[in-house]
Design a protein around this motif. Structure first.
Motif, PDB file in Angstrom:
ATOM      1  N   ASN A  66       0.808  -1.208   0.000  1.00 45.00           N
ATOM      2  CA  ASN A  66       0.000   0.000   0.000  1.00 45.00           C
ATOM      3  C   ASN A  66       0.842   1.260   0.000  1.00 45.00           C
ATOM      4  OD1 ASN A  66      -2.612  -0.937  -0.135  1.00 45.00           O
ATOM      5  ND2 ASN A  66      -3.290   0.212   1.648  1.00 45.00           N
ATOM      6  N   LYS A  70      -3.560   5.200  -2.575  1.00 46.37           N
ATOM      7  CA  LYS A  70      -4.680   5.772  -1.832  1.00 46.37           C
ATOM      8  C   LYS A  70      -5.348   4.709  -0.968  1.00 46.37           C
ATOM      9  CE  LYS A  70      -6.228   9.864  -4.316  1.00 46.37           C
ATOM     10  NZ  LYS A  70      -7.407  10.565  -4.864  1.00 46.37           N
ATOM     11  N   THR A  71      -5.858   5.153   0.157  1.00 43.21           N
ATOM     12  CA  THR A  71      -6.635   4.277   1.037  1.00 43.21           C
ATOM     13  C   THR A  71      -8.021   4.081   0.433  1.00 43.21           C
ATOM     14  OG1 THR A  71      -5.429   5.077   2.965  1.00 43.21           O
ATOM     15  CG2 THR A  71      -7.584   4.065   3.364  1.00 43.21           C
ATOM     16  N   ARG A  72      -8.505   2.839   0.421  1.00 46.60           N
ATOM     17  CA  ARG A  72      -9.807   2.539  -0.170  1.00 46.60           C
ATOM     18  C   ARG A  72     -10.816   2.233   0.941  1.00 46.60           C
ATOM     19  NH1 ARG A  72     -10.792  -1.509  -3.311  1.00 46.60           N
ATOM     20  NH2 ARG A  72     -12.046  -0.387  -4.836  1.00 46.60           N
ATOM     21  N   VAL A 113      -7.939   9.587   0.245  1.00 46.03           N
ATOM     22  CA  VAL A 113      -8.792   8.413   0.425  1.00 46.03           C
ATOM     23  C   VAL A 113      -9.688   8.250  -0.792  1.00 46.03           C
ATOM     24  CG1 VAL A 113     -10.644   7.384   1.809  1.00 46.03           C
ATOM     25  CG2 VAL A 113      -8.767   8.608   2.940  1.00 46.03           C
ATOM     26  N   ASP A 137      -9.438  -1.049   2.709  1.00 42.69           N
ATOM     27  CA  ASP A 137      -8.706  -0.692   3.920  1.00 42.69           C
ATOM     28  C   ASP A 137      -9.632  -0.415   5.098  1.00 42.69           C
ATOM     29  OD1 ASP A 137      -5.963  -0.624   2.799  1.00 42.69           O
ATOM     30  OD2 ASP A 137      -6.807   0.966   1.559  1.00 42.69           O
ATOM     31  N   GLU A 212      -6.586   5.506   7.333  1.00 38.64           N
ATOM     32  CA  GLU A 212      -5.540   5.763   6.341  1.00 38.64           C
ATOM     33  C   GLU A 212      -4.158   5.475   6.935  1.00 38.64           C
ATOM     34  OE1 GLU A 212      -3.882   9.483   3.603  1.00 38.64           O
ATOM     35  OE2 GLU A 212      -5.649   9.760   4.887  1.00 38.64           O
ATOM     36  N   SER A 215      -3.680   1.828   6.972  1.00 43.19           N
ATOM     37  CA  SER A 215      -3.527   1.282   5.618  1.00 43.19           C
ATOM     38  C   SER A 215      -2.132   1.526   5.069  1.00 43.19           C
ATOM     39  CB  SER A 215      -4.573   1.899   4.673  1.00 43.19           C
ATOM     40  OG  SER A 215      -4.205   3.209   4.269  1.00 43.19           O
ATOM     41  N   LYS A 216      -1.490   2.615   5.485  1.00 42.18           N
ATOM     42  CA  LYS A 216      -0.140   2.909   5.013  1.00 42.18           C
ATOM     43  C   LYS A 216       0.895   1.937   5.563  1.00 42.18           C
ATOM     44  CE  LYS A 216      -0.750   7.881   4.215  1.00 42.18           C
ATOM     45  NZ  LYS A 216      -0.382   9.244   4.683  1.00 42.18           N
TER      46      LYS A 216
END
Length: 554
Positions: A66, A70-72, A113, A137, A212, A215-216
């Motif tokens: 990731n 972008k965070t989904r 996001v 995410d 977020e 998710s990173k």
């Protein structure tokens, strides 16, 4: 599946008296579809092969990366409008803000996001989310989430739409405990105090940004430079090594076969749990390499490049004490070597052994204090003593604060209500932005002889500001947190800056509670200090990743 009222999007307007009772009856007695924002196609997989020596997870392990993506977040609508049908008749000028409008506002607030998809009927939502789970995410539910949604296991922000749902019938907060859910409250009509309503929006956006931050972590590769993989010499300390029943019941033949003492067996078990939890919680991996690789890389560094780094450090410093340009140059070469190894191994964070004076490191390698300080200032988490729990804490905090925080040994003056974190490595920018604190370049504090063992940083952090002290324990899935206000160490003890580690932060807090609640076995004797009050954010993070939070100052 639980059913919820239709999302009736009423921006403003009138409802005729003749249909008031019909609307009320429909809301109370007829279940209708949940509406959702659903994604059907996500970014392609980016698989990475990562080998971890001597571990049950081997080189065939893969993870979606990731980093840089972008965070989904999959968005679900479950709330309607229950202000009372007559409300819009009496007050047609009052804006009713529906879920779609809220989502558009949040998109502007959270531009990194990707809020996926299109409206879908309830019968398809759960299966759609399950089908995409590995590419999602988190979830945003505008309205109370049904049990089927919370049981999927994705981090979720659940927003109770006050006046859009009947509170006692649809909002069951206790059902969310242990389900990776954090909550927010947003009425369907704005507060009379507009700033309060905007604060509610910011609260939701902030919680989305915590998803977020998590998710990173996915696909994060941590370079660990050690001759004792996978965790290094200092993670864990011997006093931390767990003694669970599985380890205790292992047969003597298994111990002989492994060639390890009982304490080494416990260490191996600790390592196995750490690596597995790191993978399952964050999708992050360790990339161990031998210390010899760092030594070789350091020894072939370009002299001119290293001198440029040395000059930059000296020009930026308020002074130099106990060390000299030759030693600073040695640390500059180490810094360049660390950067090159990060790039060569496609890693985003780094842990080294304690160089300069610590067992387990090479005495010919200068202290990593100044190099790690610069890397942290650059936004790359770097720790000494292979303190991987601290590194994970710093990386997760960095993902939403913009600062790596200061990792340090942890002291409690419970008589004077002071907590202290202290190390010889620390970022120059306490808030993660361009504003730097003054720093002095110094020698390691463990030698009587000066001008040896490279250089470290003594960063003079701000006084009288809020601070949050945190530590994640991957093995027990816990997060410890407390807050306070920084105070002057010089006013506490004579020659404060010469006491042990060079960079120290003194924090006025409820240290008596810290003393009563301390748990060295779980959290070790290092903590990470972030400048700012992030207590609630770390509490919410614990909920989102399914960890237990320990508020040590309560």
């Amino acid at each position: 599946m639980e059913k919820y009222s239709e999302n009736i999007a009423v921006s403003s307007g009138k409802i005729t008296p003749g249909i008031i009772s019909v609307i009320i009856a429909a809301f109370m007695f007829f279940p209708v579809d949940i509406m959702a924002q659903s994604g059907h196609k996500g970014p392609g997989d980016n698989h990475i092969n990562i080998g971890v020596e001597d571990m049950s997870v081997g080189s065939d392990q893969k993870s979606e990366n990731n980093q840089g993506k972008k965070t989904r977040i999959y968005t679900v609508f479950t709330s309607g409008i229950v202000t009372g049908a007559a409300y819009s008749i009496y007050h047609p000028d009052i804006e009713i803000i529906d879920n779609k409008e809220v989502l558009e506002i949040l998109k502007e607030k959270c531009r990194e996001v990707e809020f996926t998809g299109e409206n879908t009927p309830a019968k398809d939502i759960i299966e759609d989310i399950k089908a995409q789970k590995d590419k999602l995410d988190g979830l945003l539910c505008l309205g109370s989430p049904p049990a089927e949604l919370t049981s999927i296991g994705l981090p979720m922000v659940a927003v109770f739409r006050l006046w859009g749902q009947w509170f006692p019938l649809s909002y069951h907060h206790n059902d969310f405990k242990g389900k990776k859910v954090v909550t927010a409250c947003l009425p369907v009509l704005p507060d009379k105090d507009r700033s309060l309503y905007l604060s509610r929006i910011d609260d939701i956006a902030g919680k989305i940004k915590l998803i977020e931050a998590v998710s990173k972590m996915r696909g994060l590769r941590i370079l660990i430079i050690t001759d004792k993989p996978p965790l290094g010499v200092w993670e864990p300390y011997d006093f931390q090594i767990i003694t669970d029943k599985d380890v205790a019941m292992r047969s003597e033949s298994e111990r002989v076969k492994s060639g390890n003492s009982e304490i080494e067996m416990r260490r191996k078990e600790y390592e196995r749990i750490f690596v597995n939890n790191l993978k399952e919680t964050f999708g992050a991996y360790l990339v161990p390499i031998p210390q010899e690789d760092l030594v070789k890389k350091m020894n072939v560094q370009d002299e001119v490049k290293a001198q440029k780094v040395t000059k930059k450090w000296i020009e930026g410093a308020s002074g130099i004490r106990g060390t000299n340009e030759e030693q600073i140059l040695r640390s500059a070469k180490l810094y360049l070597a660390m950067k090159e190894l990060l790039a060569e191994h496609n890693c985003q964070a780094i842990a080294t052994e304690g160089y300069g004076s610590f067992p387990g490191g090479y005495s010919i390698v200068p202290s990593q204090g100044l190099p790690s300080s610069q890397l942290c200032t650059d936004g790359v988490v770097a720790v000494g003593e292979t303190l991987l729990n601290s590194l994970i804490t710093q990386q997760l905090g960095y993902n939403f604060t913009g600062s790596t925080g200061q990792n340090g040994d942890y002291f409690i003056d419970f008589f004077n209500d002071i907590a202290i974190t202290a190390h010889c490595e620390a970022p120059f920018n306490p808030y993660g932005d361009g504003e730097k604190s003054p720093y002095i370049i110094r020698n390691l504090p463990f030698f009587e002889e000066e001008n040896t063992a490279g250089a470290v940083a003594q960063v003079l952090y701000p006084i009288g500001v809020p601070a949050t002290v945190v530590k994640i324990d991957m093995n027990n899935k816990k997060i410890a947190v407390f807050t306070g206000v920084t105070v002057s160490g010089e006013e506490l003890f004579p020659y404060w800056n010469d006491l042990l580690c060079r960079t120290k932060v003194a924090i006025k807090t409820n240290a008596k509670a810290l003393h009563e609640n301390f748990d060295w076995k779980t959290f070790g004797h290092h903590r990470v200090t972030f400048f700012g009050d992030y207590r609630q954010e770390f509490i919410d993070l614990a909920d989102l990743i399914g960890f237990e939070v320990v508020e040590c100052d309560n």
